[in-house]
Write a protein that holds these residues in place. Structure first.
Motif, PDB file in Angstrom:
ATOM      1  N   ILE A  31       0.850  -1.201   0.000  1.00 49.82           N
ATOM      2  CA  ILE A  31       0.000   0.000   0.000  1.00 49.82           C
ATOM      3  C   ILE A  31       0.885   1.250   0.000  1.00 49.82           C
ATOM      4  O   ILE A  31       1.884   1.326   0.718  1.00 49.82           O
ATOM      5  CB  ILE A  31      -0.931  -0.013   1.242  1.00 49.82           C
ATOM      6  N   ARG A  32       0.512   2.213  -0.829  1.00 54.54           N
ATOM      7  CA  ARG A  32       1.270   3.482  -0.909  1.00 54.54           C
ATOM      8  C   ARG A  32       0.473   4.666  -0.366  1.00 54.54           C
ATOM      9  O   ARG A  32       1.038   5.544   0.275  1.00 54.54           O
ATOM     10  CB  ARG A  32       1.651   3.775  -2.369  1.00 54.54           C
ATOM     11  N   ASP A  33      -0.829   4.714  -0.673  1.00 48.56           N
ATOM     12  CA  ASP A  33      -1.646   5.860  -0.235  1.00 48.56           C
ATOM     13  C   ASP A  33      -3.020   5.374   0.187  1.00 48.56           C
ATOM     14  O   ASP A  33      -3.617   4.529  -0.487  1.00 48.56           O
ATOM     15  CB  ASP A  33      -1.841   6.858  -1.386  1.00 48.56           C
ATOM     16  N   VAL A  34      -3.499   5.945   1.294  1.00 45.55           N
ATOM     17  CA  VAL A  34      -4.860   5.637   1.757  1.00 45.55           C
ATOM     18  C   VAL A  34      -5.513   6.947   2.192  1.00 45.55           C
ATOM     19  O   VAL A  34      -4.953   7.684   3.015  1.00 45.55           O
ATOM     20  CB  VAL A  34      -4.862   4.666   2.961  1.00 45.55           C
ATOM     21  N   GLY A  35      -6.688   7.234   1.640  1.00 45.90           N
ATOM     22  CA  GLY A  35      -7.413   8.433   2.052  1.00 45.90           C
ATOM     23  C   GLY A  35      -8.122   8.196   3.384  1.00 45.90           C
ATOM     24  O   GLY A  35      -8.527   7.071   3.696  1.00 45.90           O
ATOM     25  N   ILE A  36      -8.248   9.274   4.147  1.00 43.60           N
ATOM     26  CA  ILE A  36      -9.040   9.203   5.383  1.00 43.60           C
ATOM     27  C   ILE A  36     -10.446   9.650   5.017  1.00 43.60           C
ATOM     28  O   ILE A  36     -10.672  10.797   4.633  1.00 43.60           O
ATOM     29  CB  ILE A  36      -8.457  10.123   6.476  1.00 43.60           C
ATOM     30  N   HIS A  62     -10.296   2.592   3.508  1.00 40.60           N
ATOM     31  CA  HIS A  62     -10.795   1.833   2.353  1.00 40.60           C
ATOM     32  C   HIS A  62     -10.563   2.566   1.028  1.00 40.60           C
ATOM     33  O   HIS A  62     -10.985   2.100  -0.016  1.00 40.60           O
ATOM     34  CB  HIS A  62     -12.290   1.500   2.518  1.00 40.60           C
ATOM     35  N   GLU A  63      -9.880   3.728   1.090  1.00 43.17           N
ATOM     36  CA  GLU A  63      -9.575   4.450  -0.158  1.00 43.17           C
ATOM     37  C   GLU A  63      -8.092   4.219  -0.417  1.00 43.17           C
ATOM     38  O   GLU A  63      -7.257   4.964   0.086  1.00 43.17           O
ATOM     39  CB  GLU A  63      -9.845   5.949   0.034  1.00 43.17           C
ATOM     40  N   SER A  64      -7.746   3.163  -1.167  1.00 43.77           N
ATOM     41  CA  SER A  64      -6.340   2.778  -1.190  1.00 43.77           C
ATOM     42  C   SER A  64      -5.818   2.462  -2.584  1.00 43.77           C
ATOM     43  O   SER A  64      -6.574   2.103  -3.489  1.00 43.77           O
ATOM     44  CB  SER A  64      -6.138   1.557  -0.281  1.00 43.77           C
ATOM     45  N   ALA A  65      -4.496   2.604  -2.693  1.00 42.94           N
ATOM     46  CA  ALA A  65      -3.796   2.218  -3.932  1.00 42.94           C
ATOM     47  C   ALA A  65      -2.357   1.886  -3.559  1.00 42.94           C
ATOM     48  O   ALA A  65      -1.851   2.333  -2.522  1.00 42.94           O
ATOM     49  CB  ALA A  65      -3.837   3.355  -4.946  1.00 42.94           C
ATOM     50  N   GLY A  66      -1.715   1.099  -4.387  1.00 46.10           N
ATOM     51  CA  GLY A  66      -0.338   0.716  -4.094  1.00 46.10           C
ATOM     52  C   GLY A  66       0.288  -0.022  -5.248  1.00 46.10           C
ATOM     53  O   GLY A  66      -0.166   0.082  -6.391  1.00 46.10           O
ATOM     54  N   ALA A 329      -8.113  15.626  10.464  1.00 46.30           N
ATOM     55  CA  ALA A 329      -9.208  15.329   9.521  1.00 46.30           C
ATOM     56  C   ALA A 329     -10.556  15.776  10.080  1.00 46.30           C
ATOM     57  O   ALA A 329     -11.509  15.970   9.331  1.00 46.30           O
ATOM     58  CB  ALA A 329      -9.226  13.840   9.204  1.00 46.30           C
ATOM     59  N   MET A 330     -10.630  15.947  11.409  1.00 45.25           N
ATOM     60  CA  MET A 330     -11.912  16.351  12.020  1.00 45.25           C
ATOM     61  C   MET A 330     -12.137  17.859  11.974  1.00 45.25           C
ATOM     62  O   MET A 330     -13.212  18.336  12.304  1.00 45.25           O
ATOM     63  CB  MET A 330     -11.978  15.843  13.458  1.00 45.25           C
ATOM     64  N   GLU A 331     -11.094  18.629  11.570  1.00 46.35           N
ATOM     65  CA  GLU A 331     -11.281  20.092  11.509  1.00 46.35           C
ATOM     66  C   GLU A 331     -12.272  20.430  10.396  1.00 46.35           C
ATOM     67  O   GLU A 331     -12.175  19.871   9.300  1.00 46.35           O
ATOM     68  CB  GLU A 331      -9.928  20.790  11.249  1.00 46.35           C
ATOM     69  N   PRO A 332     -13.228  21.344  10.658  1.00 43.86           N
ATOM     70  CA  PRO A 332     -14.293  21.603   9.689  1.00 43.86           C
ATOM     71  C   PRO A 332     -13.811  22.029   8.303  1.00 43.86           C
ATOM     72  O   PRO A 332     -14.448  21.718   7.301  1.00 43.86           O
ATOM     73  CB  PRO A 332     -15.119  22.726  10.337  1.00 43.86           C
ATOM     74  N   ALA A 333     -12.673  22.745   8.240  1.00 42.81           N
ATOM     75  CA  ALA A 333     -12.239  23.243   6.927  1.00 42.81           C
ATOM     76  C   ALA A 333     -11.448  22.200   6.133  1.00 42.81           C
ATOM     77  O   ALA A 333     -11.155  22.405   4.957  1.00 42.81           O
ATOM     78  CB  ALA A 333     -11.401  24.502   7.107  1.00 42.81           C
ATOM     79  N   VAL A 334     -11.097  21.084   6.785  1.00 45.21           N
ATOM     80  CA  VAL A 334     -10.285  20.067   6.086  1.00 45.21           C
ATOM     81  C   VAL A 334     -11.181  19.199   5.218  1.00 45.21           C
ATOM     82  O   VAL A 334     -12.238  18.739   5.645  1.00 45.21           O
ATOM     83  CB  VAL A 334      -9.506  19.206   7.114  1.00 45.21           C
ATOM     84  N   VAL A 335     -10.752  18.979   3.973  1.00 43.84           N
ATOM     85  CA  VAL A 335     -11.530  18.132   3.066  1.00 43.84           C
ATOM     86  C   VAL A 335     -10.961  16.712   3.053  1.00 43.84           C
ATOM     87  O   VAL A 335     -11.672  15.748   3.324  1.00 43.84           O
ATOM     88  CB  VAL A 335     -11.557  18.733   1.637  1.00 43.84           C
ATOM     89  N   LYS A 336      -9.675  16.557   2.743  1.00 48.45           N
ATOM     90  CA  LYS A 336      -9.135  15.196   2.613  1.00 48.45           C
ATOM     91  C   LYS A 336      -7.716  15.098   3.169  1.00 48.45           C
ATOM     92  O   LYS A 336      -6.833  15.861   2.770  1.00 48.45           O
ATOM     93  CB  LYS A 336      -9.144  14.803   1.129  1.00 48.45           C
ATOM     94  N   GLY A 337      -7.516  14.170   4.075  1.00 50.44           N
ATOM     95  CA  GLY A 337      -6.181  13.820   4.552  1.00 50.44           C
ATOM     96  C   GLY A 337      -5.805  12.457   3.987  1.00 50.44           C
ATOM     97  O   GLY A 337      -6.675  11.617   3.745  1.00 50.44           O
ATOM     98  N   MET A 338      -4.512  12.273   3.759  1.00 48.89           N
ATOM     99  CA  MET A 338      -4.033  10.992   3.215  1.00 48.89           C
ATOM    100  C   MET A 338      -2.971  10.411   4.144  1.00 48.89           C
ATOM    101  O   MET A 338      -2.145  11.150   4.687  1.00 48.89           O
ATOM    102  CB  MET A 338      -3.362  11.187   1.839  1.00 48.89           C
ATOM    103  N   ILE A 339      -2.965   9.098   4.293  1.00 49.73           N
ATOM    104  CA  ILE A 339      -1.858   8.405   4.940  1.00 49.73           C
ATOM    105  C   ILE A 339      -0.990   7.838   3.813  1.00 49.73           C
ATOM    106  O   ILE A 339      -1.495   7.138   2.929  1.00 49.73           O
ATOM    107  CB  ILE A 339      -2.356   7.262   5.854  1.00 49.73           C
ATOM    108  N   THR A 340       0.288   8.199   3.835  1.00 43.09           N
ATOM    109  CA  THR A 340       1.178   7.718   2.766  1.00 43.09           C
ATOM    110  C   THR A 340       2.226   6.783   3.361  1.00 43.09           C
ATOM    111  O   THR A 340       2.662   6.955   4.506  1.00 43.09           O
ATOM    112  CB  THR A 340       1.888   8.892   2.049  1.00 43.09           C
ATOM    113  N   PHE A 341       2.593   5.795   2.581  1.00 47.08           N
ATOM    114  CA  PHE A 341       3.598   4.815   2.992  1.00 47.08           C
ATOM    115  C   PHE A 341       4.823   5.012   2.110  1.00 47.08           C
ATOM    116  O   PHE A 341       4.689   5.281   0.925  1.00 47.08           O
ATOM    117  CB  PHE A 341       3.079   3.383   2.793  1.00 47.08           C
ATOM    118  N   GLU A 342       6.009   4.808   2.693  1.00 43.38           N
ATOM    119  CA  GLU A 342       7.220   4.963   1.872  1.00 43.38           C
ATOM    120  C   GLU A 342       7.344   3.797   0.918  1.00 43.38           C
ATOM    121  O   GLU A 342       7.014   2.664   1.266  1.00 43.38           O
ATOM    122  CB  GLU A 342       8.452   5.002   2.777  1.00 43.38           C
ATOM    123  N   SER A 343       7.873   4.094  -0.307  1.00 34.81           N
ATOM    124  CA  SER A 343       8.062   2.984  -1.253  1.00 34.81           C
ATOM    125  C   SER A 343       9.453   2.387  -1.064  1.00 34.81           C
ATOM    126  O   SER A 343      10.312   2.984  -0.479  1.00 34.81           O
ATOM    127  CB  SER A 343       7.882   3.459  -2.680  1.00 34.81           C
TER     128      SER A 343
END
Ligand SMILES: NC(=O)C1=CN([C@@H]2O[C@H](COP(=O)(O)OP(=O)(O)OC[C@H]3O[C@@H](n4cnc5c(N)ncnc54)[C@H](O)[C@@H]3O)[C@@H](O)[C@H]2O)C=CC1
Ligand SMILES: CC(=O)[C@H](N)C(=O)O
Length: 343
Positions: A31-36, A62-66, A329-343
Motif C-alpha cells: 500500500i502506498r496511499d490511503v485516504g481518510i 478503504h480508499e487505497s492504492a499501491g 481530519a476532524m477540523e471543519p475546513a479540512v476536506v481530505k487527509g491521506m496516509i502515505t507509505f514509503e516505497s
C-alpha cells in the motif's frame, strides 16, 4: 507488516501483523496511499456507524492504492511492479443482486474497514485481482486511492442521469460533494451550483469551478437557485451533506420533472420529505449507494485529465502519525487527509 488498528474509539495501536499471502486469484499489494474517509473518522470517534459496530480491533481505511508485489497462480493481466487502485467492496458473486449486475447491493459483501473486515491502513493487503485496477504512469497512487470517493460521485451522477447541458445542484462541499461536481462536469453538466455551511469549503468549490456557491447559513437556497435558473430549478440535485435541512431543501431547488439523488447519510433514518411535492412535480428521487462498475471510468477520467482529485487533498501524513492525522481530519475546513507509505 505494520498496521494501524483501532482498538477503542479514538485509540489507534500500531501493531506488527503477519503479511498476508495472496490466494490463487489475488494480488499482494504494498500500500502506498490511503485516504481518510468520513466513515473512518466516524468509526474512530464513535466506534460505530449505525448497525456496524466495531466489536473487535479493526484496521480502518478503504480508499487505497499501491504497488503489486506478488500475484496468485491464476492471475493474468497484472504483475509485480504494476500500480493499482483497490476497489474496497468485493461481493459474493452468487446472490440475486450480484447475478443481476447490482454487485454493490450484495448483502454478503466484504467491504474494507467495515466491521468485521479489516481495511488498508497496513503495509500490505491481499485483494482479488479483478478488484485491482491498473494505474497508468500519469496517475499517482494518491489519485488512485481517491478513485473511491470519485466512484461515489460517478455513481451518483449515473443515478441522476446527469447529461449534457444540465444544471446540477450539489449540496455539501466535502470530498463527496466536490467529486460529485467533477463527475457531473465529466458527464456534461454545464452549470454546477454548490452549497455548504463552511466558507472555506465554498471557496474551494469556487476555485474548482463551481459556477455559483451558496452559503445556506446566509442565503436562501430556493431563491438562489431560482435566480440562477430563471425560475426553473436545477435539473438534478445531488444531496451530499447528510444534513437534514439540506435533504429537505432538495425538493425546493429541483425543477419540475427533475431528479433528486440522495447520497448523504442522515443521522436519523427518518427525515420529513414532502411526498405531495414529489408527486405534483413528478420528481424522481433516487438513493445512491456506493458504486458499481465505476473504477475503470474513474481511472480513465484521471488519465485523460478530465477530472481532478488531487486538488482536494489538504495534507499527507505517515502511519506513525495517524492519531494526529485523524485529529486534523476532524477540523471543519479540512476536506481530505491521506496516509502515505514509503516505497
Ligand atoms: N451513499 C453512499 O454510498 C455514501 C454516502 N456518503 C455520505 O455522503 C455524505 C458526504 O460525505 P463526505 O463529503 O465525506 O462528508 P463531509 O462531512 O466531509 O462533507 C459534508 C459537507 O456538508 C456540509 N454541510 C453540513 N450541513 C450542510 C447543510 N445544511 N447544507 C449544505 N452543506 C452542509 C459540511 O460542512 C461538509 O462540508 C456523508 O453523509 C457521508 O456519510 C459517503 C460515501 C458514500
Ligand atoms: C459510507 C462511506 O463513507 C463508505 N465509503 C462506505 O461506502 O461504507
Amino acid at each position: 507488516m505494520r498496521t494501524a488498528v483501532l482498538v477503542e474509539p479514538t485509540e489507534f495501536e500500531l501493531q506488527d501483523r503477519s503479511e498476508p499471502s495472496p490466494g490463487p486469484d489475488d494480488v499482494l499489494v504494498a500500500i502506498r496511499d490511503v485516504g481518510i474517509c468520513g466513515s473512518d473518522v466516524h468509526y474512530y470517534e464513535h466506534g460505530r456507524i449505525g448497525d456496524y459496530v466495531v466489536e473487535d480491533p479493526l484496521v480502518l481505511g478503504h480508499e487505497s492504492a499501491g504497488e503489486v508485489v506478488a500475484v496468485g497462480e491464476n492471475v493474468t493481466g497484472l504483475e509485480a511492479g504494476d500500480r493499482v487502485a483497490l476497489e474496497p467492496g468485493v461481493p459474493c458473486r452468487r446472490c440475486a443482486h450480484c447475478k443481476r449486475g447490482d454487485y454493490h447491493l450484495c448483502e454478503d459483501v466484504t467491504f474494507m474497514a467495515t466491521p468485521p473486515h479489516d481495511g488498508a491502513f497496513a503495509e500490505y493487503v491481499s485483494w482479488p485481482a479483478d478488484f485491482a485496477y491498473e494505474l497508468p504512469d500519469s496517475v499517482s497512487t494518491a489519485e488512485g486511492a481517491l478513485c473511491e470517493p470519485l466512484s461515489v460521485g460517478i455513481h451518483a451522477c449515473r443515478r441522476g442521469d446527469v447529461g449534457t447541458g444540465d444544471t446540477v445542484l450539489v449540496t455539501g462541499a466535502g470530498p463527496i460533494g466536490l467529486l460529485v461536481m467533477e463527475a457531473a462536469r465529466a458527464a456534461g453538466a454545464t452549470d454546477v451550483i454548490v452549497t455548504d455551511v463552511v466558507a472555506e469549503k465554498l471557496s474551494l468549490a469556487a476555485e474548482r469551478g463551481a459556477d455559483v456557491t451558496v452559503d445556506v447559513t446566509e442565503t436562501d437556497l430556493e431563491s438562489a437557485v431560482e435566480e440562477y435558473t430563471d425560475g426553473v430549478g436545477a435539473d438534478v440535485v445531488v444531496e451530499a451533506s447528510g444534513a437534514e435541512p439540506s435533504i429537505r431543501s432538495t425538493l425546493d431547488a429541483v425543477r419540475r420533472g427533475g431528479t433528486v439523488v440522495l447520497v448523504g447519510l442522515a443521522d436519523e433514518a427518518t427525515v420529513p420529505f414532502d411526498v405531495l411535492e414529489v408527486i405534483d412535480n413528478e420528481i424522481d428521487v433516487h438513493g445512491s449507494f456506493r458504486y458499481k462498475n465505476t473504477y475503470d471510468a474513474a481511472v480513465d477520467l484521471l488519465a485523460d485529465g478530465v477530472v481532478d482529485v488531487a486538488g482536494i487533498i489538504d495534507f499527507e501524513s505517515s502511519l506513525d502519525a495517524i492519531d494526529d492525522a485523524f485529529q486534523r481530519a476532524m477540523e471543519p475546513a479540512v476536506v481530505k487527509g491521506m496516509i502515505t507509505f514509503e516505497s
